[in-house]
Design a protein around this motif. Structure first.
Motif, PDB file in Angstrom:
ATOM      1  N   VAL A 118       0.801  -1.702  -0.165  1.00  0.00           N
ATOM      2  CA  VAL A 118      -0.223  -0.186   0.018  1.00  0.00           C
ATOM      3  C   VAL A 118       0.865   1.322   0.344  1.00  0.00           C
ATOM      4  O   VAL A 118       0.746   2.550  -0.957  1.00  0.00           O
ATOM      5  N   GLY A 119       1.269   1.222   0.882  1.00  0.00           N
ATOM      6  CA  GLY A 119       2.513   2.620   1.344  1.00  0.00           C
ATOM      7  C   GLY A 119       3.408   2.981  -0.546  1.00  0.00           C
ATOM      8  O   GLY A 119       3.616   4.233  -0.353  1.00  0.00           O
ATOM      9  N   PHE A 120       3.632   2.554  -0.603  1.00  0.00           N
ATOM     10  CA  PHE A 120       5.100   2.237  -2.045  1.00  0.00           C
ATOM     11  C   PHE A 120       4.271   3.390  -3.085  1.00  0.00           C
ATOM     12  O   PHE A 120       4.699   4.143  -4.038  1.00  0.00           O
ATOM     13  N   TRP A 121       3.206   2.883  -2.971  1.00  0.00           N
ATOM     14  CA  TRP A 121       1.921   3.217  -4.307  1.00  0.00           C
ATOM     15  C   TRP A 121       2.060   4.698  -3.647  1.00  0.00           C
ATOM     16  O   TRP A 121       0.568   5.767  -4.843  1.00  0.00           O
ATOM     17  N   ARG A 122       1.326   5.033  -2.923  1.00  0.00           N
ATOM     18  CA  ARG A 122       1.517   6.706  -2.207  1.00  0.00           C
ATOM     19  C   ARG A 122       2.106   7.380  -2.455  1.00  0.00           C
ATOM     20  O   ARG A 122       2.133   8.198  -2.898  1.00  0.00           O
ATOM     21  N   PHE A 123       3.352   6.884  -2.653  1.00  0.00           N
ATOM     22  CA  PHE A 123       4.852   7.433  -3.290  1.00  0.00           C
ATOM     23  C   PHE A 123       4.746   7.246  -4.533  1.00  0.00           C
ATOM     24  O   PHE A 123       5.444   8.927  -4.613  1.00  0.00           O
ATOM     25  N   VAL A 124       4.544   6.788  -5.146  1.00  0.00           N
ATOM     26  CA  VAL A 124       4.351   6.780  -6.627  1.00  0.00           C
ATOM     27  C   VAL A 124       3.307   8.084  -7.245  1.00  0.00           C
ATOM     28  O   VAL A 124       3.657   8.683  -8.009  1.00  0.00           O
ATOM     29  N   GLU A 125       2.154   7.768  -6.515  1.00  0.00           N
ATOM     30  CA  GLU A 125       1.497   9.028  -7.215  1.00  0.00           C
ATOM     31  C   GLU A 125       1.937  10.351  -6.496  1.00  0.00           C
ATOM     32  O   GLU A 125       1.701  11.593  -6.906  1.00  0.00           O
ATOM     33  N   ALA A 126       2.546  10.739  -5.170  1.00  0.00           N
ATOM     34  CA  ALA A 126       2.513  11.613  -4.124  1.00  0.00           C
ATOM     35  C   ALA A 126       3.785  12.921  -5.227  1.00  0.00           C
ATOM     36  O   ALA A 126       3.789  13.717  -6.136  1.00  0.00           O
ATOM     37  N   LEU A 127       4.967  11.473  -5.611  1.00  0.00           N
ATOM     38  CA  LEU A 127       5.946  12.335  -7.062  1.00  0.00           C
ATOM     39  C   LEU A 127       5.590  12.249  -8.286  1.00  0.00           C
ATOM     40  O   LEU A 127       5.791  13.237  -8.377  1.00  0.00           O
TER      41      LEU A 127
END
Length: 297
Positions: free
Chosen positions: A79-88
């Protein structure tokens, strides 16, 4: 080799040169600060001791498999990794992807997302264990370089050891494997050359302060600490960068800053930094190339 000999060897690899005595470094377009984000993706085995734990074992006795602490990390990859992908991605930013070589197969979809987003891949050991505990460092480095090279089509130029650990020989082995820069030597706000038996390797400024392992897992600071500390770090470097360029690192892990109660503070930190003129948002290899070019002028 004795402790004193190791210390002397490490110290002897870098010249002591106070930052105010160096020729000024200039970033393109008069920028003051180069900011790079390091996203760390690691392979934790549930059958071994966890590199880090959030929940102490019952009665203080380690139990394997360590399901709760392995799951804590695994949440980051699910889950958390995909938040990074979206934020960046939503801000047009590219990270440097510090990845265990074995994670290229264990977390193939995440690694593919990083590759497809144009992130720079950086070696982070083959598995998440200290370099002092790796039986054959040269082989582990070679395996990591190959795994990343096979996955992305090019071998990594940079390296961050698990836990920033190095034995006295690690930097020599990295240089011999073709690594051009490392993030382990957190000793400056500008790149620094490191002597090795295979030539020069550059230390690109990394951080143990704007790093969510320290902030969230070690110091157990409130969820907004990465914003407060990151903003203060940036402000000072931005001020000093008017005289000579500075480098700021933001080091994040999916299982820490990628959780729901922290992600908005990372996003707010990016928005704060992006609200300033005179900032370049680069990867580690971009900083390396700039530094090498700036030094020869």
């Amino acid at each position: 080799m004795s402790t004193s000999e190791i210390g002397a060897s490490v110290r002897g690899r870098v010249a002591y040169e106070p930052i105010h005595t160096r020729p000024p470094l200039a970033l393109p377009g008069g920028a003051r600060v180069a900011v790079w984000t390091i996203v760390n993706v690691e392979n934790w085995s549930p059958q071994g001791a966890m590199p880090r734990a959030v929940l102490p074992p019952p009665m203080g006795q380690p139990l394997l498999p360590d399901v709760p602490n392995w799951s804590w990390h695994e949440y980051g990859m699910r889950v958390g990794f995909w938040r990074f992908v979206e934020a960046l991605g939503s801000r047009g930013l590219k990270a440097t992807f510090a990845v265990n070589g074995s994670a290229c197969s264990v977390y193939r979809q995440a690694c593919a997302a990083a590759r497809d987003a144009g992130w720079e891949f950086m070696g982070h050991g083959f598995a998440q264990r200290p370099m002092h505990k790796v039986e054959d460092q040269a082989a582990a480095i070679a395996d990591t370089m190959k795994a990343i090279g096979d996955f992305t089509g090019r071998k990594p130029r940079g390296w961050e050891s698990p836990g920033l650990t190095e034995t006295d020989e690690t930097i020599d082995l990295l240089a011999e494997a073709g690594v051009e820069y490392v993030a382990d030597w957190v000793l400056d706000d500008q790149p620094v050359p490191i002597r090795t038996r295979a030539g020069e390797v550059v230390s690109v400024p990394y951080t143990v302060e704007i790093n969510d392992v320290v902030i969230s897992a070690v110091q157990q600071q409130p969820s907004d600490e990465i914003l407060r500390r990151g903003r203060d770090q940036f402000d000072r470097l931005y001020l000093e960068g008017a005289q000579s360029a500075r480098v700021m690192a933001i080091s994040i892990h999916p299982y820490l800053t990628g959780v729901p109660h922290r992600i908005k503070y990372l996003e707010a930190l990016y928005d704060y930094i992006l609200g300033h003129e005179g900032v370049v948002m680069w990867t580690g290899e971009q900083i390396l190339d700039w530094y090498r070019s700036a030094r020869v002028r």
